[in-house]
Design an enzyme around this catalytic site. Structure first.
Site, PDB file in Angstrom:
ATOM      1  CG  HIS A   1      -8.194  -0.010   5.291  1.00 10.49           C
ATOM      2  ND1 HIS A   1      -8.160  -0.168   4.327  1.00 10.49           N
ATOM      3  CD2 HIS A   1      -7.895   1.246   5.717  1.00 10.49           C
ATOM      4  CE1 HIS A   1      -7.657   0.808   3.499  1.00 10.49           C
ATOM      5  NE2 HIS A   1      -7.416   1.831   4.356  1.00 10.49           N
ATOM      6  CG  ASP A   2     -10.720   3.752   4.648  1.00 13.74           C
ATOM      7  OD1 ASP A   2     -10.192   3.914   3.517  1.00 13.74           O
ATOM      8  OD2 ASP A   2      -9.942   3.603   5.540  1.00 13.74           O
TER       9      ASP A   2
ATOM     10  CG  ASP B   1      -4.275   6.225   0.484  1.00 14.51           C
ATOM     11  OD1 ASP B   1      -5.070   5.718   0.968  1.00 14.51           O
ATOM     12  OD2 ASP B   1      -3.908   7.627   1.191  1.00 14.51           O
TER      13      ASP B   1
ATOM     14  CG  ASP C   1      -2.015   0.850   1.108  1.00  9.14           C
ATOM     15  OD1 ASP C   1      -3.122   0.474   1.753  1.00  9.14           O
ATOM     16  OD2 ASP C   1      -1.918   1.813   0.224  1.00  9.14           O
TER      17      ASP C   1
ATOM     18  CD  GLU D   1      -8.922   5.021  -1.166  1.00  8.94           C
ATOM     19  OE1 GLU D   1      -7.765   5.592  -0.784  1.00  8.94           O
ATOM     20  OE2 GLU D   1      -9.772   4.766  -0.010  1.00  8.94           O
TER      21      GLU D   1
HETATM   22  O1  TEU Z   1      -8.859   6.580   2.132  1.00 15.35           O
HETATM   23  C1  TEU Z   1      -9.541   7.696   1.508  1.00 15.35           C
HETATM   24  C2  TEU Z   1     -10.802   7.836   1.732  1.00 15.35           C
HETATM   25  O2  TEU Z   1     -11.573   7.964   0.773  1.00 15.35           O
HETATM   26  C3  TEU Z   1     -11.396   7.463   2.967  1.00 15.35           C
HETATM   27  O3  TEU Z   1     -10.417   7.793   3.931  1.00 15.35           O
HETATM   28  C4  TEU Z   1     -12.728   8.218   3.251  1.00 15.35           C
HETATM   29  O4  TEU Z   1     -12.226   9.541   2.993  1.00 15.35           O
HETATM   30  C5  TEU Z   1     -12.856   7.941   4.784  1.00 15.35           C
HETATM   31  O5  TEU Z   1     -13.186   6.791   5.062  1.00 15.35           O
HETATM   32  C6  TEU Z   1     -14.307   8.835   5.106  1.00 15.35           C
HETATM   33  O6  TEU Z   1     -15.150   7.920   4.758  1.00 15.35           O
HETATM   34  C7  TEU Z   1      -7.434   6.346   2.116  1.00 15.35           C
HETATM   35  C8  TEU Z   1      -7.492   5.374   3.144  1.00 15.35           C
HETATM   36  O7  TEU Z   1      -7.968   3.969   2.717  1.00 15.35           O
HETATM   37  C9  TEU Z   1      -7.506   5.546   4.419  1.00 15.35           C
HETATM   38  O8  TEU Z   1      -7.402   4.655   5.397  1.00 15.35           O
HETATM   39  C10 TEU Z   1      -6.945   6.853   4.721  1.00 15.35           C
HETATM   40  O9  TEU Z   1      -7.285   7.404   5.900  1.00 15.35           O
HETATM   41  C11 TEU Z   1      -7.090   7.969   3.764  1.00 15.35           C
HETATM   42  O10 TEU Z   1      -6.772   7.417   2.590  1.00 15.35           O
HETATM   43  C12 TEU Z   1      -5.741   9.121   3.927  1.00 15.35           C
HETATM   44  O11 TEU Z   1      -4.649   8.354   3.599  1.00 15.35           O
END
Ligand code: TEU
Length: 547
Positions: free
Chosen positions: A323-324, A199, A98, A249
């Protein structure tokens, strides 16, 4: 037909902090992952995506990198990483890293230098603007709440951070930044990495003018930005990663751009994540406003993206969870009565689609949201920020905790449930975050040898992808467009001439249907009920095959 290996692959996403702890400090680590490679090999996956393991102060759990060429000591050493790579390759498993390229940690040496003075050689690695009338340069909002700008007194200027204030955005208009990132790719490629997850890669190209946004939070000005395709092509070429498995992403992106990002002749990425299907339960499009999933919107989005990408040679990453996101079975299925049926139906719904499926750790077990009851149980910076924001909006403690429990990124970050022993076999220490309340019933030990378990169903899905070329190579056509309860599509047109009909009842009530002409005598390839029924039963999936 093109047979890119990543089109026949199944990717397993590991959140290292929560997968397996090997040294009793309550935090998952690389040696813990290595100890579970046989479990992953048995599942049949051939690619592991590791969420960030590079050095980080962990303000955003590793998505705030302070050294791109060092392993975060909480996860182990570079020697531990090398050992994991060797043993994964011995099992035919490739590792995908990642890579966070839009921003760094504010503790990265580049930023420490950049903020020292306006003429520092690293100043233009980041995005600095003067305030306007004593306020931020514009009204853009950060993803985790608050302004997207932080004032820095050292030079009396503001810097941009689309995420937390400890994640300053890099200035990709600066060729030196682009070369730094290409060199980081070359470093990890030389280490034996076989792919990258990028990311928020589609927000790296910012506008020339940073104007106020009176229609939103500013994202329309930097999403799929003016130079993003140019920078991606340059990065892939300079990093020497063309032909690797690369997944971007893509936050708030468009079909047209995702075709551009993934069409093979463009030499950008091999596939991408888009999130539109994971916003069908966002009331008014807002993550922190609850509503039940809109199934008709879900069906239309799958059809638009699947059929649209197919026409132009794009390639989808297929996923419900990461994970989000909250756990899919809790969000789109049933945590209770139809837990098993809905977990299996959701899996089948995407695994037979056109694209590369991603299994998020624990999804193969049917892991659910943890059902936390106190804000003290949450660790995620976003969730803790929005707890304060929601309470400031005069929402009661109970209503706020209900919203957080359904939307928090921590829902999918609780420890992997290996068995029914203390801490589910994840750690012998105190876990950095609590476990789901049902780990004694839902765990790998209870499912690995059970031929009727959710995990065995996933194992069969992985097997079918490898043995039925129509899944990885065939075309797709969606059916029953007006039936909100039924997600259904046909796969066809591969060399082997096989056709599949995939029928999924998205609801907890019966869903009557009529088979399309020519399918009455088709054989059952897979299902999550033991027999056949005129109507699809609650969360029933039925996959038929014919030559
Ligand atoms: O996620 C970007 C993103 O779109 C999500 O964080 C979303 O904005 C958030 O979950 C609100 O719903 C990536 C990574 O997957 C995330 O874990 C990081 O926090 C983020 O980028 C910043 O690097």
């Amino acid at each position: 037909m093109d047979r890119k290996w990543w089109k026949e692959s199944i990717v397993y996403q590991i959140y290292p902090s929560s997968f397996q702890d090997s040294d009793g400090d309550g935090i998952g680590d690389l040696n813990g992952i290595r100890s579970r490679l046989d479990y992953l090999k048995d599942l049949g996956v051939n690619v592991l995506w590791l969420c960030p393991i590079m050095d980080s102060p962990m303000d955003d759990n590793g998505y705030d990198i302070s050294n791109y060429r060092a392993i975060n000591p909480r996860f182990g050493t570079m020697e531990d990483f090398d050992a994991l790579l060797v043993e994964a390759h011995q099992r035919g498993i490739r590792i995908v890293m990642d890579l966070v390229v839009n921003h760094t940690s504010d503790e990265h040496p580049w930023f420490i230098e950049s903020r020292k003075s306006v003429d520092n050689s690293y100043r233009d690695y980041y995005i600095w603007k003067p305030g306007k009338d004593g306020h931020e340069p514009n009204n853009w909002g950060a993803s985790f709440g608050g302004s997207a700008w932080k004032y820095d007194p050292q030079t009396d200027m503001y810097y941009l951070h689309l995420f937390s204030p400890k994640q300053p955005d890099l200035n990709w208009e600066n060729p030196a930044v682009r070369e730094e990132m290409a060199d980081i790719l070359r470093f990890w490629k030389a280490k034996g990495i076989k792919g990258f997850r990028f990311d928020v890669i589609n927000v790296i190209s910012k506008p020339e003018v940073y104007e106020d946004d009176f229609e939103g939070d500013g994202r329309r000005f930097y999403t799929d930005g003016r130079n993003v395709h140019k920078y991606l092509k340059e990065l892939v070429a300079a990093g020497g990663i063309d032909g690797m498995i690369t997944v971007g992403e893509m936050s708030s992106t468009t079909l047209e751009n995702c075709i551009g990002y993934t069409a093979e002749g463009n030499h950008e990425l091999t596939m991408c994540f888009n999130f539109h299907h994971l916003k069908v339960d966002y009331k008014n499009g807002q993550k922190w406003e609850l509503m039940p999933p809109d199934h008709m919107a879900l069906k239309k989005l799958f059809q638009t993206w699947q059929e649209g990408m197919q026409v132009h040679g794009g390639w989808n990453a297929l996923f419900w969870c990461n994970h989000d996101q909250p756990r899919a079975v809790s969000r789109f299925g049933s945590d209770t009565t139809y837990w098993k049926e809905s977990a299996e139906m959701l899996a089948a719904a995407i695994h037979f689609m056109r694209g590369t499926p991603y299994i998020y750790q624990g999804e193969e077990l049917g892991m659910t949201n943890p059902h936390f009851t106190s804000i003290d149980q949450y660790r995620d910076v976003e969730s803790r920020n929005y707890y304060k924001i929601l309470r400031q909006q005069d929402k009661s403690e109970e209503e706020t905790l209900d919203i957080i429990a359904q939307r928090s990124r921590d829902d999918s970050r609780t420890p992997m449930q290996w068995n029914s022993s203390e801490n589910a076999g994840f750690t012998t220490g105190t876990p950095w975050i609590g476990l789901a309340d049902n780990y004694k019933a839902i765990n790998a030990a209870a499912e690995v040898d059970d031929p009727d378990s959710v995990r065995s169903f996933y194992k069969m899905l992985v097997h079918l992808r490898k043995t039925h070329k129509v899944i990885s190579e065939g075309k797709i056509e969606f059916l029953y467009p007006d039936n909100a309860d039924l997600l259904a599509y046909r796969r066809y047109g591969a060399e082997d001439g096989e056709e599949l009909l995939v029928l999924c009842n998205l609801t907890e009530h019966d869903a009557p249907y009529t088979l399309p002409e020519g399918w009455a005598d088709a054989d059952k390839l897979l299902g999550n009920y033991p027999d056949r029924n005129d109507a699809l039963r609650p969360y029933e999936c039925l996959i038929l095959t014919k030559a």
